[in-house]
Design an enzyme around this catalytic site. Sequence first.
Site, short mmCIF file in Angstrom:
data_model
loop_
_atom_site.label_atom_id
_atom_site.label_comp_id
_atom_site.label_asym_id
_atom_site.label_seq_id
_atom_site.Cartn_x
_atom_site.Cartn_y
_atom_site.Cartn_z
N ASP A 100 -122.98 -44.64 1.53
CA ASP A 100 -122.76 -44.03 0.32
C ASP A 100 -121.70 -42.96 0.32
O ASP A 100 -120.43 -43.21 0.28
CB ASP A 100 -123.87 -43.32 -0.23
CG ASP A 100 -124.13 -42.83 -1.69
OD1 ASP A 100 -123.36 -43.03 -2.26
OD2 ASP A 100 -125.02 -41.95 -1.98
N THR A 104 -123.34 -39.08 6.53
CA THR A 104 -124.32 -39.49 7.77
C THR A 104 -123.92 -40.26 8.60
O THR A 104 -123.79 -40.01 9.91
CB THR A 104 -125.55 -40.34 7.10
OG1 THR A 104 -126.15 -39.54 6.06
CG2 THR A 104 -126.71 -40.38 8.26
P1 IMP Z 1 -124.65 -41.33 2.67
O1 IMP Z 1 -124.66 -40.27 4.11
O2 IMP Z 1 -124.37 -40.47 1.61
O3 IMP Z 1 -123.68 -42.32 3.15
O4 IMP Z 1 -125.90 -42.01 2.72
C1 IMP Z 1 -127.07 -41.74 3.50
C2 IMP Z 1 -128.28 -42.45 3.21
O5 IMP Z 1 -128.60 -42.32 2.03
C3 IMP Z 1 -128.11 -44.12 3.39
O6 IMP Z 1 -128.30 -44.63 4.57
C4 IMP Z 1 -129.54 -44.44 2.55
O7 IMP Z 1 -130.62 -44.26 3.41
C5 IMP Z 1 -129.50 -43.32 1.48
N1 IMP Z 1 -128.87 -43.91 0.16
C6 IMP Z 1 -127.62 -43.56 -0.36
N2 IMP Z 1 -127.41 -44.32 -1.29
C7 IMP Z 1 -128.52 -44.98 -1.60
C8 IMP Z 1 -129.11 -45.66 -2.85
O8 IMP Z 1 -128.49 -46.22 -3.93
N3 IMP Z 1 -130.53 -45.99 -2.71
C9 IMP Z 1 -131.39 -45.72 -1.74
N4 IMP Z 1 -130.79 -45.05 -0.66
C10 IMP Z 1 -129.49 -44.73 -0.57
#
Ligand code: IMP
Length: 170
Positions: A100, A104
Amino acid sequence: MSNNILLSEDTIKQHVKRIGKEISETYSESKEPIIIIGLLKGCFVFMADLVREISVPLQVEFMTVSSYENNSKQKELKVVMDINCSIYNRDVILVDEIIDTGRTFSKIIELIQSKSPKSLKTCTLLNKECAREVEVPIDFVGEVVPDKYLIGYGLDDNGLSRNLPYVGFI
Ligand code: IMP
Ligand code: MG
């Protein structure tokens, strides 16, 4: 209440099969089993399907991380459960079900790189490209998805809906 389906079971199966083939081809000459590290909890369904489509020897590992705000209101990443094997001089693939903001993934890439693997590649089923805040390299990908909150196939809605066999939105 019914959800809108973004990726059907069949579409997911095709992506997983193709990614499995790409990974198998990429590592066909590897001398040692590759190490696949999945980020829990979300990755568990994708990982289970993906590893069964990979034909080269592999080792499965998981990590659990959580993000929190430190005293200066900055987001930090905490490793709740780490891998318990050495990845030094090994071919590693980091797997998540969705990328997203990329925050992370980029932090974990740094963490893994600091352990000096032979190589590190990344894999995600869903690439929410338009929400990216930090650039991350993605080597194996299912498909680019829109900036919607997605559920199912491991993705949760407040802890629920991970068991849906498709990826949908509410
Ligand atoms: P990031 O660090 O923002 O890239 O996202 C980290 C985590 O957020 C992902 O591995 C998912 O576990 C969770 N996540 C991000 N987008 C979604 C979504 O649309 N639905 C559910 N979980 C999400
Ligand atoms: Mg996740």
